[in-house]
Design a protein around this motif. Structure first.
Motif, PDB file in Angstrom:
ATOM      1  N   HIS A  92       0.806  -1.226   0.000  1.00 14.13           N
ATOM      2  CA  HIS A  92       0.000   0.000   0.000  1.00 14.13           C
ATOM      3  C   HIS A  92       0.838   1.275   0.000  1.00 14.13           C
ATOM      4  CE1 HIS A  92      -3.482  -2.483   0.527  1.00 14.13           C
ATOM      5  NE2 HIS A  92      -2.933  -3.047   1.583  1.00 14.13           N
ATOM      6  N   ILE A  93       2.115   1.173   0.353  1.00 13.93           N
ATOM      7  CA  ILE A  93       2.951   2.366   0.475  1.00 13.93           C
ATOM      8  C   ILE A  93       3.040   3.173  -0.826  1.00 13.93           C
ATOM      9  CG2 ILE A  93       5.327   3.155   0.883  1.00 13.93           C
ATOM     10  CD1 ILE A  93       5.411   1.129   3.219  1.00 13.93           C
ATOM     11  N   PRO A  94       3.299   2.565  -1.976  1.00 10.42           N
ATOM     12  CA  PRO A  94       3.354   3.379  -3.202  1.00 10.42           C
ATOM     13  C   PRO A  94       2.040   4.122  -3.486  1.00 10.42           C
ATOM     14  CG  PRO A  94       4.298   1.217  -3.599  1.00 10.42           C
ATOM     15  CD  PRO A  94       3.673   1.180  -2.238  1.00 10.42           C
ATOM     16  N   HIS A  95       0.923   3.487  -3.192  1.00 13.63           N
ATOM     17  CA  HIS A  95      -0.382   4.129  -3.404  1.00 13.63           C
ATOM     18  C   HIS A  95      -0.566   5.302  -2.443  1.00 13.63           C
ATOM     19  CE1 HIS A  95      -1.392   0.809  -6.027  1.00 13.63           C
ATOM     20  NE2 HIS A  95      -1.068  -0.028  -5.060  1.00 13.63           N
ATOM     21  N   LEU A  96      -0.153   5.117  -1.196  1.00 18.32           N
ATOM     22  CA  LEU A  96      -0.262   6.201  -0.211  1.00 18.32           C
ATOM     23  C   LEU A  96       0.627   7.377  -0.598  1.00 18.32           C
ATOM     24  CD1 LEU A  96      -0.287   4.004   2.983  1.00 18.32           C
ATOM     25  CD2 LEU A  96      -2.124   5.545   2.268  1.00 18.32           C
ATOM     26  N   GLU A 121      -0.831  10.424  10.425  1.00 18.19           N
ATOM     27  CA  GLU A 121      -1.692   9.248  10.581  1.00 18.19           C
ATOM     28  C   GLU A 121      -0.947   7.923  10.554  1.00 18.19           C
ATOM     29  OE1 GLU A 121      -4.957   9.487  11.116  1.00 18.19           O
ATOM     30  OE2 GLU A 121      -4.837  11.665  11.004  1.00 18.19           O
ATOM     31  N   LEU A 122       0.211   7.893   9.863  1.00 10.81           N
ATOM     32  CA  LEU A 122       0.871   6.626   9.579  1.00 10.81           C
ATOM     33  C   LEU A 122       2.332   6.657  10.012  1.00 10.81           C
ATOM     34  CD1 LEU A 122      -0.415   6.336   5.923  1.00 10.81           C
ATOM     35  CD2 LEU A 122      -1.283   5.048   7.874  1.00 10.81           C
ATOM     36  N   TYR A 123       2.896   5.460  10.173  1.00  7.63           N
ATOM     37  CA  TYR A 123       4.319   5.344  10.434  1.00  7.63           C
ATOM     38  C   TYR A 123       4.817   4.071   9.775  1.00  7.63           C
ATOM     39  CZ  TYR A 123       8.725   4.300  12.655  1.00  7.63           C
ATOM     40  OH  TYR A 123      10.039   3.991  12.860  1.00  7.63           O
ATOM     41  N   TRP A 124       5.925   4.182   9.059  1.00  5.46           N
ATOM     42  CA  TRP A 124       6.678   3.009   8.655  1.00  5.46           C
ATOM     43  C   TRP A 124       8.142   3.410   8.623  1.00  5.46           C
ATOM     44  CZ3 TRP A 124       3.589   5.272   4.738  1.00  5.46           C
ATOM     45  CH2 TRP A 124       4.267   5.801   3.649  1.00  5.46           C
ATOM     46  N   LYS A 125       8.996   2.446   8.866  1.00  4.66           N
ATOM     47  CA  LYS A 125      10.422   2.709   8.898  1.00  4.66           C
ATOM     48  C   LYS A 125      10.871   3.174   7.517  1.00  4.66           C
ATOM     49  CE  LYS A 125      14.792   0.752  10.305  1.00  4.66           C
ATOM     50  NZ  LYS A 125      15.468  -0.346  10.938  1.00  4.66           N
ATOM     51  N   GLY A 126      11.582   4.289   7.482  1.00  7.90           N
ATOM     52  CA  GLY A 126      12.079   4.824   6.217  1.00  7.90           C
ATOM     53  C   GLY A 126      11.075   5.674   5.467  1.00  7.90           C
ATOM     54  N   MET A 127      10.009   6.110   6.136  1.00  9.50           N
ATOM     55  CA  MET A 127       8.949   6.876   5.466  1.00  9.50           C
ATOM     56  C   MET A 127       9.492   8.164   4.843  1.00  9.50           C
ATOM     57  SD  MET A 127       5.144   7.969   6.787  1.00  9.50           S
ATOM     58  CE  MET A 127       5.693   8.575   8.333  1.00  9.50           C
ATOM     59  N   HIS A 128      10.299   8.922   5.565  1.00  8.16           N
ATOM     60  CA  HIS A 128      10.809  10.192   5.032  1.00  8.16           C
ATOM     61  C   HIS A 128      11.638   9.954   3.770  1.00  8.16           C
ATOM     62  CE1 HIS A 128      12.843  14.079   4.798  1.00  8.16           C
ATOM     63  NE2 HIS A 128      11.804  14.545   5.486  1.00  8.16           N
ATOM     64  N   LYS A 129      12.485   8.934   3.807  1.00  3.88           N
ATOM     65  CA  LYS A 129      13.310   8.605   2.644  1.00  3.88           C
ATOM     66  C   LYS A 129      12.429   8.204   1.462  1.00  3.88           C
ATOM     67  CE  LYS A 129      17.007   5.612   1.077  1.00  3.88           C
ATOM     68  NZ  LYS A 129      17.681   4.352   1.289  1.00  3.88           N
TER      69      LYS A 129
END
Length: 144
Positions: A92-96, A121-129
């Motif tokens: 789902h990350i690319p869609h988000l 709303e969300l958190y995943w490791k490496g989100m900023h990158k």
């Protein structure tokens, strides 16, 4: 994977498995810490061995610290600082990223604003990158 964690300032061993759809907690830990259990009426969870384990009660909210970071488990949701935690490999990350940056809602707002909207709303490791890489790729496509 086994890691040390804390629940209510008590050291616990946490087994992490990215595959199951349920989280389990030792009844001894629940009793020792006086955690509240809520009746569910019973449900079955099929284990990797094919055996079905029966559950009858759940802890609605469990605050778990791993390496000093506080996570909260609410039912089947893992939260970090009140944000839904997604696996780094989620499809789902690319869609988000596209929705929060490239859509009419995102408005191509730049790295900081896009990241802040996602991080609210969300958190995943490496989100900023991931936000930075998606924007660089978008800029490259625009320039070609």
């Amino acid at each position: 994977m086994k890691v040390k964690g804390e629940i209510a300032d008590r050291e616990v061993v946490v087994l992490i498995d990215s595959g199951p759809i349920h989280n389990f907690i030792s009844t001894q830990i629940v009793e020792l810490l006086g955690m509240e259990l809520v009746d569910t009426g019973g449900y079955g969870v099929m284990m990797g061995t094919g055996k079905v384990e029966m559950g009858r009660r759940v802890c609605r909210v469990v605050v778990l610290k791993i390496q000093g970071y506080g996570y909260c488990i609410e039912g089947e949701r893992l939260l970090y600082q009140g944000r839904f935690v997604m696996p780094r490999t989620s499809i789902h990350i690319p869609h988000l990223l596209q929705e929060f940056y490239g859509s009419a809602v995102g408005g191509h707002s730049g790295i900081h604003k896009t990241y802040r909207r996602l991080a609210a709303e969300l958190y995943w490791k490496g989100m900023h990158k991931d936000v930075e890489e998606m924007m660089a790729m978008c800029a490259k496509e625009t320039n070609t």
